[in-house]
Scaffold this motif. Structure first.
Motif: not given
Length: 99
Positions: A15-17, A19-20, A23-24
């Motif tokens: 996953t890319s930064r 998306e992270d 998501d967080r």
């Protein structure tokens, strides 16, 4: 003979930064509202703060396969663009003299 057609598959751990980060934020209770440029970006953030929401703005980065040419062009011209996230404030702020 027909040409092979490949279907892009996103691997579970890749996953890319961006998306992270999203998501967080979603796990932490934030709701994604919009991606917009200035001066509306600041106006939206202040309006939601005024209604008692916590506001978080992430810098816009091109993502996905959708059409982003307008936002990309605005960024190239120096326009500030951000994605606005909000969530209900845990403690209601009472800085309005009516309350």
């Amino acid at each position: 003979m027909s040409a092979k057609k490949t279907i892009p598959i996103k691997l579970a751990g890749a996953t890319s930064r961006e998306e992270d980060v999203e998501d967080r934020l979603l796990r932490e209770g934030w709701k994604r509202l919009t991606t917009i440029g200035e001066p509306r970006l600041s106006e939206i953030a202040e309006a939601y703060r005024g209604m008692g929401f916590e506001v978080h703005v992430e810098s816009y980065k091109t993502e996905g396969d959708g059409c982003t040419s307008c936002l990309d062009a605005d960024q190239e011209m120096g326009k500030v663009i951000g994605t606005v996230y909000t969530r209900r404030a845990a403690v209601v702020q009472k800085d309005d003299e009516l309350f």
